[in-house]
Design a protein around this motif. Structure first.
Motif, mmCIF file in Angstrom:
data_model
loop_
_atom_site.group_PDB
_atom_site.id
_atom_site.type_symbol
_atom_site.label_atom_id
_atom_site.label_comp_id
_atom_site.label_asym_id
_atom_site.label_seq_id
_atom_site.Cartn_x
_atom_site.Cartn_y
_atom_site.Cartn_z
ATOM 1 N N ASP A 18 -9.656 -8.844 3.084
ATOM 2 C CA ASP A 18 -11.065 -9.225 3.146
ATOM 3 C C ASP A 18 -11.661 -9.599 1.803
ATOM 4 O O ASP A 18 -12.881 -9.778 1.695
ATOM 5 N N ALA A 19 -10.840 -9.721 0.763
ATOM 6 C CA ALA A 19 -11.351 -10.038 -0.576
ATOM 7 C C ALA A 19 -10.662 -11.304 -1.083
ATOM 8 O O ALA A 19 -9.482 -11.267 -1.478
ATOM 9 N N PRO A 20 -11.353 -12.444 -1.088
ATOM 10 C CA PRO A 20 -10.709 -13.683 -1.543
ATOM 11 C C PRO A 20 -10.398 -13.631 -3.033
ATOM 12 O O PRO A 20 -11.139 -13.047 -3.826
ATOM 13 N N GLY A 21 -9.260 -14.241 -3.388
ATOM 14 C CA GLY A 21 -8.878 -14.306 -4.799
ATOM 15 C C GLY A 21 -7.422 -13.982 -4.996
ATOM 16 O O GLY A 21 -6.629 -13.914 -4.038
ATOM 17 N N ASP A 22 -7.042 -13.797 -6.248
ATOM 18 C CA ASP A 22 -5.683 -13.421 -6.639
ATOM 19 C C ASP A 22 -5.720 -11.980 -7.127
ATOM 20 O O ASP A 22 -6.514 -11.625 -8.008
ATOM 21 N N TRP A 23 -4.825 -11.172 -6.589
ATOM 22 C CA TRP A 23 -4.860 -9.727 -6.849
ATOM 23 C C TRP A 23 -3.487 -9.226 -7.271
ATOM 24 O O TRP A 23 -2.470 -9.627 -6.705
ATOM 25 N N ALA A 24 -3.478 -8.329 -8.244
ATOM 26 C CA ALA A 24 -2.226 -7.707 -8.680
ATOM 27 C C ALA A 24 -1.758 -6.701 -7.635
ATOM 28 O O ALA A 24 -2.566 -6.005 -7.005
ATOM 29 N N PHE A 25 -0.443 -6.617 -7.477
ATOM 30 C CA PHE A 25 0.207 -5.685 -6.557
ATOM 31 C C PHE A 25 1.458 -5.203 -7.281
ATOM 32 O O PHE A 25 2.354 -5.987 -7.568
ATOM 33 N N HIS A 26 1.508 -3.893 -7.620
ATOM 34 C CA HIS A 26 2.562 -3.483 -8.544
ATOM 35 C C HIS A 26 2.842 -1.991 -8.458
ATOM 36 O O HIS A 26 2.022 -1.210 -7.957
ATOM 37 N N CYS A 27 3.983 -1.618 -8.995
ATOM 38 C CA CYS A 27 4.280 -0.217 -9.239
ATOM 39 C C CYS A 27 3.426 0.236 -10.414
ATOM 40 O O CYS A 27 3.309 -0.469 -11.423
ATOM 41 N N HIS A 28 2.810 1.433 -10.271
ATOM 42 C CA HIS A 28 1.935 1.902 -11.352
ATOM 43 C C HIS A 28 2.684 2.739 -12.387
ATOM 44 O O HIS A 28 2.044 3.278 -13.305
ATOM 45 N N MET A 29 4.008 2.864 -12.258
ATOM 46 C CA MET A 29 4.786 3.350 -13.400
ATOM 47 C C MET A 29 4.788 2.212 -14.418
ATOM 48 O O MET A 29 5.335 1.141 -14.165
ATOM 49 N N LEU A 30 4.167 2.446 -15.540
ATOM 50 C CA LEU A 30 3.857 1.367 -16.467
ATOM 51 C C LEU A 30 5.102 0.595 -16.897
ATOM 52 O O LEU A 30 5.092 -0.635 -16.964
ATOM 53 N N LEU A 31 6.183 1.304 -17.186
ATOM 54 C CA LEU A 31 7.396 0.624 -17.647
ATOM 55 C C LEU A 31 8.079 -0.115 -16.516
ATOM 56 O O LEU A 31 8.782 -1.103 -16.754
ATOM 57 N N ARG A 52 -5.321 -9.456 9.566
ATOM 58 C CA ARG A 52 -4.869 -8.067 9.665
ATOM 59 C C ARG A 52 -3.353 -8.087 9.675
ATOM 60 O O ARG A 52 -2.733 -8.763 10.506
ATOM 61 N N ALA A 53 -2.728 -7.367 8.740
ATOM 62 C CA ALA A 53 -1.272 -7.393 8.611
ATOM 63 C C ALA A 53 -0.763 -5.988 8.350
ATOM 64 O O ALA A 53 -1.467 -5.146 7.779
ATOM 65 N N ARG A 54 0.456 -5.749 8.774
ATOM 66 C CA ARG A 54 1.140 -4.487 8.462
ATOM 67 C C ARG A 54 2.192 -4.760 7.391
ATOM 68 O O ARG A 54 3.034 -5.656 7.538
ATOM 69 N N VAL A 55 2.138 -3.994 6.308
ATOM 70 C CA VAL A 55 3.088 -4.133 5.203
ATOM 71 C C VAL A 55 3.962 -2.888 5.185
ATOM 72 O O VAL A 55 3.451 -1.757 5.178
ATOM 73 N N THR A 56 5.265 -3.085 5.190
ATOM 74 C CA THR A 56 6.214 -1.975 5.106
ATOM 75 C C THR A 56 6.967 -2.067 3.791
ATOM 76 O O THR A 56 7.578 -3.094 3.475
ATOM 77 N N LEU A 57 6.893 -0.992 3.017
ATOM 78 C CA LEU A 57 7.591 -0.893 1.745
ATOM 79 C C LEU A 57 8.850 -0.065 1.936
ATOM 80 O O LEU A 57 8.787 1.048 2.458
ATOM 81 N N ILE A 58 9.990 -0.598 1.516
ATOM 82 C CA ILE A 58 11.273 0.106 1.606
ATOM 83 C C ILE A 58 11.761 0.364 0.191
ATOM 84 O O ILE A 58 11.950 -0.565 -0.599
ATOM 85 N N ASN A 59 11.932 1.634 -0.122
ATOM 86 C CA ASN A 59 12.337 2.020 -1.468
ATOM 87 C C ASN A 59 13.859 2.105 -1.534
ATOM 88 O O ASN A 59 14.470 3.047 -1.044
ATOM 89 N N ASP A 60 14.471 1.105 -2.152
ATOM 90 C CA ASP A 60 15.919 1.063 -2.303
ATOM 91 C C ASP A 60 16.388 1.724 -3.589
ATOM 92 O O ASP A 60 17.552 1.592 -3.969
ATOM 93 N N THR A 61 15.497 2.430 -4.264
ATOM 94 C CA THR A 61 15.847 3.084 -5.520
ATOM 95 C C THR A 61 15.845 4.597 -5.341
ATOM 96 O O THR A 61 15.444 5.114 -4.305
ATOM 97 N N MET A 62 16.250 5.307 -6.374
ATOM 98 C CA MET A 62 16.332 6.763 -6.327
ATOM 99 C C MET A 62 15.105 7.437 -6.935
ATOM 100 O O MET A 62 15.115 8.638 -7.173
ATOM 101 N N MET A 63 14.051 6.667 -7.188
ATOM 102 C CA MET A 63 12.839 7.229 -7.774
ATOM 103 C C MET A 63 11.648 6.920 -6.881
ATOM 104 O O MET A 63 11.619 5.874 -6.228
ATOM 105 N N PRO A 64 10.648 7.796 -6.869
ATOM 106 C CA PRO A 64 9.414 7.454 -6.159
ATOM 107 C C PRO A 64 8.663 6.373 -6.910
ATOM 108 O O PRO A 64 8.735 6.284 -8.139
ATOM 109 N N HIS A 65 7.943 5.533 -6.162
ATOM 110 C CA HIS A 65 7.165 4.460 -6.789
ATOM 111 C C HIS A 65 5.738 4.493 -6.265
ATOM 112 O O HIS A 65 5.510 4.318 -5.066
#
Length: 588
Positions: free
Chosen positions: A558-571, A504-517
């Protein structure tokens, strides 16, 4: 490669003459005049064995013609309707002359069937068939799309509806599925190349001297502040209505997608944002919406007049139209460079009004992570700011800078982020913005949904406190169009983010850009930390991190394996804002 070679002019003319354009391309559920999609009705793909074929199809929008990457010759792709608890085998055949793939967005599947080439499987080569085989472990509204060669931006996306195994937690008389998208006849690789040449290439709403003289936009002091930092407060979306047409179920305003209702019915709208680069503000003027589901997970019903749906999110809402008239379903791009309207009506032939475009929004110092209280904009000191933003030459041991009442983060205690060519600035005072109205809706007079309004309908399955915390920065250099986590692009060898199975972990995302992600984690749901009921935090798979803000979520790996983690703005994803999350059992 030049995809236009797949559809020569004569082929396109023959297809046009045969009527194989926009309305005919749409699957039954997406065609204008829908009577609603209810369990057991036709127009869907369902059952334990489903066959999908990826290929090219001609496409027209108004008087413009081109082609789309389609599934079973349909744009959007066919609706897949499943039931919680069943098993499904989906055979996907690739008829393109390049690799392809399908990712089941939000579905909890074994990692080898997640559909991300190079991570969970090799991809589907030209002429090959790959069979995805997995149990259906959840109910709700989801979607599917390609994870190859930016095909998602060219039409390879469709909706998934999973009915609950026992009963239906949300009661409605009728339902409609509304898939939002942004469409360009310009290939996405060309869009990206132009942004690499000039980050603001598609920003056609910059402030002007004439606007300043007429009193529009920001005060002079603020304008000078932004100019000194070489930043533009109108730079809200990378690709705008200058390049995109905005669609609902593959239809523009002129095509007028229409969903029918009988006055007095409760109508469920399943809304999917399948856009490549556009967050939308959603409203039905004159008709309040009750949000009952977010990212496929039930929430306690909450009524609102407008909400923002980030790329890759889904929301289910209930509406109860009482009058025998047409209502407009309005999806407005957050930078207000364009919008699309569909119609809800009691009979065909009715057309809802298209509202006037609202005034473009402007970013503020809060969007730059400068939550400076009562500091005067015009009195801001830029002596410590370089041409890209914060002064990158400041030594790590320097004391906090003081711009009036604005205190910068102390770099001696703040997590260190590489300030190289891919990082233009760091937010000096990021704050939790989960209760903030999202970009462009800060000052509207009606109710606006925020993440803090969302409360899980059922208790969270894991209420253990996090055993550790992880902080990740969303970083960028807009002038060079480079996007990253913690200043490192995925292609530059970014390390995986490791978790132990079951931790169990807490992840904090800090947006250092001027756009929502909109940040998406594959293979998992997480619980947003909103300051509300700790046992009923909203569960999501995608979360929109506002500019200059931070947002935390609690994750059970809870899901073993390798998983993508990304911004969903395609570019953004394609340009480096992508990481791999690994989940492994502890070694003996």
């Amino acid at each position: 490669m030049n995809l236009s070679s797949h559809l020569d002019r004569r082929t396109l003319i023959r297809a046009t003459a045969a009527g194989l354009l926009l309305p005919a391309l749409s699957p039954a559920w997406a065609r204008s005049g829908s009577h609603g999609i209810l369990p057991g009705q036709g127009g869907t793909l369902s059952g334990e064995d489903i066959a999908l074929s990826i290929g090219h199809s001609p496409f027209a929008l108004g008087d413009r013609q081109g082609h789309a990457v389609t599934v079973n010759d349909a744009f959007p792709a066919p609706l897949i309707r499943l039931r919680e608890g069943q098993n499904v085998r989906i055979a996907v055949t690739n008829t393109l002359d390049e690799d392809s793939s399908i990712h089941w967005h939000g579905l909890l599947v074994p990692f080898q069937y997640d559909g991300v080439p190079g991570i969970s499987f090799p991809g589907i080569g030209p002429g090959e068939t790959f069979t995805y085989d997995f149990p259906v472990r959840q109910a709700g509204t989801y979607w599917y799309h390609s994870h190859s060669n930016m095909q998602e931006a060219m039409g390879l996306y469709g909706a998934i509806v999973i009915d609950p195994a026992h009963g239906n937690g949300v009661t409605a008389d009728r339902e409609h599925i509304l898939v939002l998208s942004d469409w360009s006849f310009t290939h996405p690789h060309i869009l990206l190349r132009r942004l690499k040449q000039m980050g603001g290439y598609y920003n056609r709403q910059r402030q002007t001297v004439a606007g300043l003289l007429e009193g529009r936009g920001q005060p002079l002091g603020e304008r000078l502040d932004w100019a000194a930092m070489r930043m533009d407060p109108t730079d809200i979306s990378d690709v705008t209505g200058a390049a995109y047409s905005y669609l609902i179920n593959g239809h523009d305003n002129g095509a007028n997608w229409t969903g029918l209702f009988t006055p007095g019915e409760t109508v469920r709208l399943r809304i999917v944002n399948a856009s490549a680069m556009t967050n939308f503000n959603i409203r039905l003027p004159g008709l309040p919406m009750t949000v009952v589901q977010a990212d496929g997970q039930d929430v306690r019903p909450v009524e609102t007049d407008e909400f923002q749906i980030a790329i890759a999110e889904t929301y289910d809402v209930l509406v109860q139209p009482q009058e025998h008239r047409a209502y407009g379903f309005v999806a407005e791009a957050i930078d207000r460079s364009g919008q699309c309207r569909a119609t809800l009506a009691p009979q065909m032939g009715m057309v809802a009004d298209i509202p006037a475009m609202r005034e473009r929004p402007l970013l503020t110092m809060r969007d730059m992570g400068m939550d400076h209280g009562g500091m005067s904009h015009g009195g801001m000191d830029h002596t410590a700011m370089g041409h890209e933003g914060m002064n990158h030459s400041m030594p790590a041991s320097s004391a906090p800078m003081d711009h009036g009442s604005m205190k910068m983060r102390d770099p001696s205690v703040a997590p260190q982020v590489p300030l190289g060519p891919g990082v233009a600035s760091l937010s000096p005072m990021p704050v939790d913005r989960s209760g903030d109205r999202p970009t462009g809706l800060e000052h509207v007079s009606h109710r606006v949904l925020t993440y803090r309004d969302l409360v899980a309908a059922l208790p969270n399955p894991d209420t253990r406190p996090p055993a550790r915390e992880i902080e990740l920065h969303l970083t960028a250099n807009m002038e060079r169009y480079m996007w990253s986590f913690d200043g490192v692009k995925y292609s530059d060898g970014a390390d995986p983010i490791p978790f132990r199975l079951g931790e169990r972990a807490r992840v904090t995302l800090i947006n250092d850009t001027m756009m929502p992600h909109p940040i998406h984690l594959h293979g998992h749901f997480f619980e947003l930390v909103t300051g509300g009921d700790e046992t009923a935090k909203p569960r999501k798979h995608t979360v929109n991190v506002l500019p200059g803000g931070k947002l935390s979520f609690d994750l059970t790996a809870d899901a073993p394996g390798d998983w993508a983690f990304h911004c969903h703005m395609l570019l953004h994803m394609h340009s480096g804002m992508f990481r791999i999350v690994t989940v492994r059992e502890d070694e003996a």
